[in-house]
Write a protein that holds these residues in place. Structure first.
Motif, PDB file in Angstrom:
ATOM      1  N   ALA A   1       0.867  -1.168   0.000  1.00  0.00           N
ATOM      2  CA  ALA A   1       0.000   0.000   0.000  1.00  0.00           C
ATOM      3  C   ALA A   1       0.907   1.223   0.000  1.00  0.00           C
ATOM      4  O   ALA A   1       1.829   1.319   0.812  1.00  0.00           O
ATOM      5  CB  ALA A   1      -0.901  -0.007   1.231  1.00  0.00           C
ATOM      6  N   TRP A   2       0.644   2.163  -0.905  1.00  0.00           N
ATOM      7  CA  TRP A   2       1.582   3.269  -1.131  1.00  0.00           C
ATOM      8  C   TRP A   2       1.125   4.526  -0.405  1.00  0.00           C
ATOM      9  O   TRP A   2       0.023   5.018  -0.641  1.00  0.00           O
ATOM     10  CB  TRP A   2       1.737   3.523  -2.629  1.00  0.00           C
ATOM     11  N   ASP A   3       1.993   5.032   0.460  1.00  0.00           N
ATOM     12  CA  ASP A   3       1.697   6.288   1.160  1.00  0.00           C
ATOM     13  C   ASP A   3       1.746   7.470   0.209  1.00  0.00           C
ATOM     14  O   ASP A   3       0.969   8.420   0.344  1.00  0.00           O
ATOM     15  CB  ASP A   3       2.723   6.525   2.275  1.00  0.00           C
ATOM     16  N   LEU A   4       2.676   7.414  -0.741  1.00  0.00           N
ATOM     17  CA  LEU A   4       2.941   8.565  -1.594  1.00  0.00           C
ATOM     18  C   LEU A   4       3.284   8.097  -2.991  1.00  0.00           C
ATOM     19  O   LEU A   4       4.083   7.180  -3.177  1.00  0.00           O
ATOM     20  CB  LEU A   4       4.114   9.368  -1.004  1.00  0.00           C
ATOM     21  N   VAL A   5       2.663   8.723  -3.989  1.00  0.00           N
ATOM     22  CA  VAL A   5       3.032   8.536  -5.395  1.00  0.00           C
ATOM     23  C   VAL A   5       3.589   9.865  -5.881  1.00  0.00           C
ATOM     24  O   VAL A   5       2.963  10.917  -5.677  1.00  0.00           O
ATOM     25  CB  VAL A   5       1.836   8.111  -6.258  1.00  0.00           C
TER      26      VAL A   5
ATOM     27  N   LEU B   1      -3.951   3.187  -8.236  1.00  0.00           N
ATOM     28  CA  LEU B   1      -3.006   2.986  -7.140  1.00  0.00           C
ATOM     29  C   LEU B   1      -3.641   3.372  -5.800  1.00  0.00           C
ATOM     30  O   LEU B   1      -3.415   2.709  -4.783  1.00  0.00           O
ATOM     31  CB  LEU B   1      -1.744   3.816  -7.384  1.00  0.00           C
ATOM     32  N   HIS B   2      -4.450   4.412  -5.817  1.00  0.00           N
ATOM     33  CA  HIS B   2      -5.172   4.822  -4.600  1.00  0.00           C
ATOM     34  C   HIS B   2      -6.123   3.720  -4.154  1.00  0.00           C
ATOM     35  O   HIS B   2      -6.150   3.345  -2.966  1.00  0.00           O
ATOM     36  CB  HIS B   2      -5.935   6.123  -4.881  1.00  0.00           C
ATOM     37  N   SER B   3      -6.881   3.158  -5.088  1.00  0.00           N
ATOM     38  CA  SER B   3      -7.828   2.085  -4.752  1.00  0.00           C
ATOM     39  C   SER B   3      -7.094   0.834  -4.288  1.00  0.00           C
ATOM     40  O   SER B   3      -7.521   0.157  -3.341  1.00  0.00           O
ATOM     41  CB  SER B   3      -8.700   1.762  -5.971  1.00  0.00           C
ATOM     42  N   HIS B   4      -6.000   0.509  -4.967  1.00  0.00           N
ATOM     43  CA  HIS B   4      -5.207  -0.661  -4.587  1.00  0.00           C
ATOM     44  C   HIS B   4      -4.692  -0.523  -3.162  1.00  0.00           C
ATOM     45  O   HIS B   4      -4.775  -1.481  -2.363  1.00  0.00           O
ATOM     46  CB  HIS B   4      -4.026  -0.823  -5.554  1.00  0.00           C
TER      47      HIS B   4
ATOM     48  N   GLY C   1      -5.262  -4.404   7.394  1.00  0.00           N
ATOM     49  CA  GLY C   1      -4.046  -4.149   8.162  1.00  0.00           C
ATOM     50  C   GLY C   1      -4.326  -3.377   9.432  1.00  0.00           C
ATOM     51  O   GLY C   1      -5.465  -3.095   9.794  1.00  0.00           O
ATOM     52  N   ARG C   2      -3.233  -3.012  10.098  1.00  0.00           N
ATOM     53  CA  ARG C   2      -3.367  -2.301  11.370  1.00  0.00           C
ATOM     54  C   ARG C   2      -3.680  -0.827  11.183  1.00  0.00           C
ATOM     55  O   ARG C   2      -4.158  -0.173  12.101  1.00  0.00           O
ATOM     56  CB  ARG C   2      -2.071  -2.454  12.173  1.00  0.00           C
ATOM     57  N   CYS C   3      -3.382  -0.278  10.004  1.00  0.00           N
ATOM     58  CA  CYS C   3      -3.671   1.141   9.777  1.00  0.00           C
ATOM     59  C   CYS C   3      -4.127   1.330   8.332  1.00  0.00           C
ATOM     60  O   CYS C   3      -3.715   0.598   7.432  1.00  0.00           O
ATOM     61  CB  CYS C   3      -2.454   2.012  10.076  1.00  0.00           C
ATOM     62  N   HIS C   4      -4.978   2.300   8.135  1.00  0.00           N
ATOM     63  CA  HIS C   4      -5.490   2.589   6.799  1.00  0.00           C
ATOM     64  C   HIS C   4      -4.520   3.506   6.059  1.00  0.00           C
ATOM     65  O   HIS C   4      -4.081   4.523   6.601  1.00  0.00           O
ATOM     66  CB  HIS C   4      -6.859   3.258   6.896  1.00  0.00           C
TER      67      HIS C   4
ATOM     68  N   GLU D   1     -10.595  11.291  -1.326  1.00  0.00           N
ATOM     69  CA  GLU D   1     -11.355  10.635  -0.259  1.00  0.00           C
ATOM     70  C   GLU D   1     -11.712   9.211  -0.664  1.00  0.00           C
ATOM     71  O   GLU D   1     -11.745   8.867  -1.838  1.00  0.00           O
ATOM     72  CB  GLU D   1     -12.642  11.424   0.055  1.00  0.00           C
ATOM     73  N   GLY D   2     -11.996   8.411   0.338  1.00  0.00           N
ATOM     74  CA  GLY D   2     -12.442   7.035   0.055  1.00  0.00           C
ATOM     75  C   GLY D   2     -11.314   6.041   0.103  1.00  0.00           C
ATOM     76  O   GLY D   2     -10.156   6.360   0.241  1.00  0.00           O
TER      77      GLY D   2
END
Length: 391
Positions: A294-298, A320-323, A331-334, A390-391
């Motif tokens: 899961a990518w924090d930043l693109v 990438l956002h949806s993935h 996981g433990r954090c979104h 969002e989302g």
């Protein structure tokens, strides 16, 4: 900015009493669409270097080849041809830069203030006697420094010889590396009131490993610069940076990853490359590495100039956002992917990018403009935007 470029590889010619090197160079903008036209001639220094070994240590010894009669670049020039005598000891590399230190971009602290005309030096390996092969690449060098951090670490990026815009360094990448150094290496706690607080917060967070994916990495300036700078920062958790581009960019990107040598060997930053075509990305088709996190930043630099590629680019960002949202759901954090876009506006048609982003649910969370003056004209800017969804 302007860039000194070798029009062709340096050529060594052996004479009866002394060898010489023939050089053909030019000085252009990043896209080679205009030549430097200074009001006053810009004197150049041509510096060779050889390695000296003493007590088990290697030291690079510079040799000025133009000390007594420096050549000059003048308005109206398109190329400059040089034929310079070589010292008796064979030199291994050659560097061409402005003789004036104030005109030369040697470190990230030279670039970011944006208050002087900057010219980037160029370096190349010298052809070896009897080898028969001329070097096909040159490289750029930029010291990573900010605040009280010593400027001993140097970022080297390889690019193709010549004036083609493919597989070359562009302005936004250099400016962003300089901004990253300012954010991550300055420990003077002087960030109050500085731009892009959201971006700064993401980079400086130590709560977990930072995952960054770069789109359209080209030769790798932004991704490699980020990895090197984060490794200097010595964060608590190892960051993961994945550079992506079309398959034809892979060879140069991997060559530049390898050029970092021991600087990333200690595991202080995880850096890799994987091909990603935006026509696949817009369908959610990702490579194994891109799909693994899961990518924090693109991040993307100078990727909005070709309007034909903007629809699949925007859809790839949304995919990438949806993935990331799906992968982090259990996981433990979104993880909510943020997007950083750095661009030097080149034509008005690029504005459609912002319309496409808005239509796909992206909003600009913060933005700034970083000065990029020209020595021979009005200053330009690199615009930086942080998008969220969002989302």
């Amino acid at each position: 900015m302007h860039y000194i470029r070798f029009c062709r590889p340096p050529e060594v010619h052996s004479g009866r009493s002394q060898s010489s090197v023939k050089i053909v160079l030019t000085i252009t903008t990043d896209l080679s669409d205009s030549f430097l036209s200074p009001r006053s001639p810009v004197q150049l220094a041509v510096i060779g270097a050889y390695t000296e070994h003493n007590d088990g240590r290697s030291q690079l010894i510079p040799v000025f080849l133009t000390q007594n009669n420096p050549p000059a670049w003048r308005a109206g020039m398109r190329v400059l041809k040089l034929d310079l005598p070589l010292p008796p000891r064979p030199i291994e590399t050659i560097q061409i830069r402005p003789l004036s230190r104030q005109l030369t971009a040697l470190s990230t602290e030279d670039v970011l203030p944006g208050n002087q005309g900057l010219i980037m030096a160029v370096y190349a390996d010298m052809p070896r006697q009897g080898d028969g092969r001329a070097p096909s690449v040159c490289f750029r060098s930029l010291r990573l420094s900010a605040g009280d951090v010593a400027a001993g670490q140097t970022l080297q990026i390889e690019e193709d010889l010549g004036e083609s815009i493919a597989r070359h360094i562009w302005d936004s990448g250099i400016v962003m590396v300089s901004l990253l150094a300012d954010i991550c290496l300055d420990s003077t706690d002087a960030s109050h009131g500085k731009p892009l607080p959201l971006f700064r917060g993401i980079l400086l967070s130590d709560s977990r490993s930072l995952n960054v994916l770069e789109l359209g990495c080209g030769v790798g300036v932004m991704g490699i610069g980020l990895a090197r700078i984060l490794s200097l920062r010595r964060a608590k958790h190892t960051p993961h940076i994945l550079m992506t581009d079309l398959p034809e960019a892979e060879e140069k990107a991997r060559a530049n990853i390898a050029r970092q040598g021991e600087s990333l060997a200690g595991g202080s930053a995880n850096l890799n490359f994987e091909p990603l075509d935006w026509h696949d990305g817009e369908k959610g088709v990702l490579g194994e590495k891109a799909a693994s996190r899961a990518w924090d930043l693109v991040v993307l630099c100078d990727c909005t100039y070709n309007t034909d590629t903007l629809p699949p680019l925007v859809k790839t960002l949304s995919a990438l956002h949806s993935h990331s949202a799906r992968r982090s759901a259990d996981g433990r954090c979104h993880v909510r992917t943020e997007v950083l876009v750095a661009t030097k506006p080149r034509h008005s048609s690029e504005m459609i990018f912002f319309d496409l982003m808005s239509d796909d649910g992206w909003t600009v969370r913060e933005q700034t403009a970083l000065s990029l003056p020209l020595l021979d004209g009005e200053g330009q800017t690199v615009e930086v935007y942080m998008f969220g969804k969002e989302g």
